[in-house]
Design an enzyme around this catalytic site. Structure first.
Site, PDB file in Angstrom:
ATOM      1  N   CYS A 116       0.783  -1.223  -0.094  1.00 38.61           N
ATOM      2  CA  CYS A 116       0.027  -0.012   0.035  1.00 38.61           C
ATOM      3  C   CYS A 116       0.959   1.177  -0.042  1.00 38.61           C
ATOM      4  CB  CYS A 116      -0.731  -0.192   1.118  1.00 38.61           C
ATOM      5  SG  CYS A 116      -2.130  -1.489   1.240  1.00 38.61           S
ATOM      6  N   HIS A 256      -3.754   7.332   2.294  1.00 38.93           N
ATOM      7  CA  HIS A 256      -3.957   5.830   1.707  1.00 38.93           C
ATOM      8  C   HIS A 256      -5.384   5.413   2.315  1.00 38.93           C
ATOM      9  CE1 HIS A 256      -3.963   1.740   0.569  1.00 38.93           C
ATOM     10  NE2 HIS A 256      -3.594   1.152   1.961  1.00 38.93           N
ATOM     11  N   ASN A 286     -10.321  -0.217  -0.874  1.00 37.91           N
ATOM     12  CA  ASN A 286      -8.572  -0.256  -0.922  1.00 37.91           C
ATOM     13  C   ASN A 286      -8.046  -0.840  -2.111  1.00 37.91           C
ATOM     14  OD1 ASN A 286      -6.246  -0.437  -0.144  1.00 37.91           O
ATOM     15  ND2 ASN A 286      -6.151  -1.373   1.817  1.00 37.91           N
TER      16      ASN A 286
HETATM   17  O1  UT7 Z   1      -3.988  -1.494   3.344  1.00 35.40           O
HETATM   18  C1  UT7 Z   1      -3.070  -2.351   3.940  1.00 35.40           C
HETATM   19  C2  UT7 Z   1      -3.127  -2.161   5.360  1.00 35.40           C
HETATM   20  N1  UT7 Z   1      -4.437  -3.117   5.787  1.00 35.40           N
HETATM   21  C3  UT7 Z   1      -5.049  -2.327   6.908  1.00 35.40           C
HETATM   22  O2  UT7 Z   1      -4.813  -1.076   7.096  1.00 35.40           O
HETATM   23  C4  UT7 Z   1      -6.357  -2.976   7.521  1.00 35.40           C
HETATM   24  C5  UT7 Z   1      -6.345  -2.903   8.838  1.00 35.40           C
HETATM   25  N2  UT7 Z   1      -7.378  -3.435   9.750  1.00 35.40           N
HETATM   26  C6  UT7 Z   1      -8.729  -3.231   9.695  1.00 35.40           C
HETATM   27  O3  UT7 Z   1      -9.119  -2.203   8.642  1.00 35.40           O
HETATM   28  C7  UT7 Z   1      -9.669  -3.652  10.497  1.00 35.40           C
HETATM   29  O4  UT7 Z   1      -8.954  -4.688  11.306  1.00 35.40           O
HETATM   30  C8  UT7 Z   1     -10.727  -4.793   9.598  1.00 35.40           C
HETATM   31  C9  UT7 Z   1     -11.648  -3.797   8.909  1.00 35.40           C
HETATM   32  C10 UT7 Z   1      -9.973  -5.728   8.867  1.00 35.40           C
HETATM   33  C11 UT7 Z   1     -11.609  -5.551  10.761  1.00 35.40           C
HETATM   34  O5  UT7 Z   1     -12.153  -4.602  11.477  1.00 35.40           O
HETATM   35  P1  UT7 Z   1     -12.055  -4.637  13.274  1.00 35.40           P
HETATM   36  O6  UT7 Z   1     -12.657  -3.665  13.841  1.00 35.40           O
HETATM   37  O7  UT7 Z   1     -10.504  -4.777  13.462  1.00 35.40           O
HETATM   38  O8  UT7 Z   1     -12.728  -6.058  13.287  1.00 35.40           O
HETATM   39  P2  UT7 Z   1     -12.291  -7.449  14.044  1.00 35.40           P
HETATM   40  O9  UT7 Z   1     -11.338  -8.210  13.240  1.00 35.40           O
HETATM   41  O10 UT7 Z   1     -11.884  -7.018  15.537  1.00 35.40           O
HETATM   42  O11 UT7 Z   1     -13.487  -7.928  14.178  1.00 35.40           O
HETATM   43  C12 UT7 Z   1     -14.860  -7.713  15.256  1.00 35.40           C
HETATM   44  C13 UT7 Z   1     -15.838  -8.787  14.929  1.00 35.40           C
HETATM   45  C14 UT7 Z   1     -15.314 -10.255  14.881  1.00 35.40           C
HETATM   46  O12 UT7 Z   1     -16.420 -11.064  15.499  1.00 35.40           O
HETATM   47  P3  UT7 Z   1     -16.351 -11.280  17.065  1.00 35.40           P
HETATM   48  O13 UT7 Z   1     -15.270 -12.009  17.222  1.00 35.40           O
HETATM   49  O14 UT7 Z   1     -16.242  -9.892  17.811  1.00 35.40           O
HETATM   50  O15 UT7 Z   1     -17.870 -12.089  17.262  1.00 35.40           O
HETATM   51  C15 UT7 Z   1     -15.287 -10.672  13.651  1.00 35.40           C
HETATM   52  O16 UT7 Z   1     -15.430 -12.047  13.190  1.00 35.40           O
HETATM   53  O17 UT7 Z   1     -16.336  -8.573  13.488  1.00 35.40           O
HETATM   54  C16 UT7 Z   1     -16.381  -9.873  12.836  1.00 35.40           C
HETATM   55  N3  UT7 Z   1     -16.191  -9.727  11.490  1.00 35.40           N
HETATM   56  C17 UT7 Z   1     -17.269  -9.501  10.797  1.00 35.40           C
HETATM   57  N4  UT7 Z   1     -18.574  -9.066  10.745  1.00 35.40           N
HETATM   58  C18 UT7 Z   1     -19.312  -8.996   9.866  1.00 35.40           C
HETATM   59  C19 UT7 Z   1     -15.056  -9.396  10.529  1.00 35.40           C
HETATM   60  N5  UT7 Z   1     -15.420  -9.292   9.376  1.00 35.40           N
HETATM   61  C20 UT7 Z   1     -16.644  -9.162   9.323  1.00 35.40           C
HETATM   62  C21 UT7 Z   1     -17.464  -8.775   8.191  1.00 35.40           C
HETATM   63  N6  UT7 Z   1     -18.724  -8.724   8.607  1.00 35.40           N
HETATM   64  N7  UT7 Z   1     -17.196  -8.595   7.032  1.00 35.40           N
END
Ligand code: UT7
Length: 331
Positions: A116, A256, A286
């Site tokens: 990225c 980004h 992204n």
């Molecule tokens: O550009 C390259 C660099 N990449 C980035 O900068 C990405 C950085 N990371 C992120 O943007 C975020 O971590 C994500 C968008 C990938 C995920 O968001 P988050 O707020 O960190 O969610 P999480 O992984 O902590 O998940 C929270 C909950 C989980 O459920 P439980 O364990 O709390 O029951 C996940 O299973 O949300 C669940 N979850 C979803 N629910 C609905 C994960 N993905 C989804 C989804 N829809 N698509």
């Protein structure tokens, strides 16, 4: 004597027609529009659907657009650098393929892979080429066909990424404008959190690697998020400080587009209000190396000569960085 600077003198961009909406993703994986929008800021992304088309096919219209805008022929390009993690092929470089397709017969060309942050790494490299006095027209492309490496049954990654390309032309100027400073960082210990498991020399492609879905993006979202928030905000602030720039001096933050929450954290650290931030994550998601030049492409008409822009990125590697651009022209 005024030193030679490298200035962006034209911008081009391209996004595919097809819109993959949150509503469509709801039919593919267990997710919902509200979760995606509140956690990432994304409503839809563009996908290059046509069979047999790759990153170069998006880069070509972007580069041709900037040539048309600047009134130059591709034969006048001295060098073309392409930042991508989704090259047309493992080799040769996608930059070589782009030059061949557009007829840039006098250009040497190569790819840079910094995920990225790829566009910032390529822009900084191109700037040094111009400042050296050796080259007069250097094109920097940021392009990714992320849909080619995304597992559309993995809800944690498929909601984030999209396809797109942007390109800028750099030329020498004898004024205090252009790319004025750049701060790039990397930390390979972060590779464990964001990578592709197979297809490289350590684990070449086999039937087993395909069945195990090891040719897709592997991301530990929360870990990457933590590093991204700190990395992008810190590096942007450090760049401001070392150039004695205050929030009032900055016309635009060009971040980004990985997650709206990361963008907001960066802007807060810099003391910038929302209206000074380029945000198009809601419609493109992204696009990895494509995000920054796609922002410049979209905002080009609003930019004025002398505007201070801070470009900022964080991505796989880990790689991150920020670049200070004093805009060089009025559209
Ligand atoms: O550009 C390259 C660099 N990449 C980035 O900068 C990405 C950085 N990371 C992120 O943007 C975020 O971590 C994500 C968008 C990938 C995920 O968001 P988050 O707020 O960190 O969610 P999480 O992984 O902590 O998940 C929270 C909950 C989980 O459920 P439980 O364990 O709390 O029951 C996940 O299973 O949300 C669940 N979850 C979803 N629910 C609905 C994960 N993905 C989804 C989804 N829809 N698509």
């Amino acid at each position: 004597m005024q030193k030679t600077n490298a200035a962006i003198t034209a911008v081009g961009g391209y996004v595919p027609e097809y819109r993959l909406t949150n509503a469509e993703l709801e039919t593919m994986v267990d997710t919902n529009d509200e979760w995606i929008r509140t956690r990432t800021g994304i409503s839809e992304r563009r996908i290059l659907k046509e069979e047999g088309k790759g990153s170069s096919d998006m880069a070509v219209p972007a580069v041709l657009e900037l040539c048309r805008k600047r009134g130059i022929s591709p034969e006048e390009i001295d060098c073309l650098i392409c930042a991508t993690v989704t090259p047309d092929m493992v080799f040769p470089a996608t930059a070589n393929i782009i030059c061949n397709k557009i007829g840039a017969t006098n250009s040497f060309s190569f790819d840079i892979m910094a995920a990225c942050s790829g566009f910032l790494y390529a822009l900084t490299t191109a700037t040094a080429f111009i400042e050296s006095g050796r080259y007069k027209k250097v094109v920097v492309v940021g392009v990714d066909k992320m849909s080619s490496i995304i597992d559309y049954s993995d809800r944690t990654t498929c909601i984030i990424f999209g396809d797109g390309a942007g390109a800028v032309l750099l030329e020498p100027v004898e004024e205090n404008i252009g790319i004025l400073d750049s701060l790039l960082k990397s930390d390979g210990s972060g590779s464990q959190f964001l990578h592709m498991k197979a297809g490289g020399s350590v684990k070449p492609s086999t039937v087993e690697t395909v069945l195990a879905k090891e040719h897709y993006v592997y991301q530990e979202g929360q870990a990457v998020f933590k590093f991204a928030v700190k990395g992008m905000a810190d590096v942007s602030y450090e760049l401001m400080e070392r150039n004695n720039l205050t929030a009032d001096d900055i016309a635009w933050l060009v971040p980004h587009q990985a997650n709206l929450r990361i963008i907001d954290a960066t802007a807060n650290r810099m003391g910038l209000p929302r209206e000074k931030i380029m945000i198009n994550i809601q419609k493109y998601g992204n696009t990895t190396a494509g995000t920054l030049p796609l922002c410049l492409w979209e905002w080009e008409k609003k930019l004025k000569k002398g505007d201070n822009l801070i470009l900022s990125a964080f991505g796989g590697g880990f790689t991150w960085g920020a670049t200070w651009v004093k805009w060089a022209y009025n559209s």
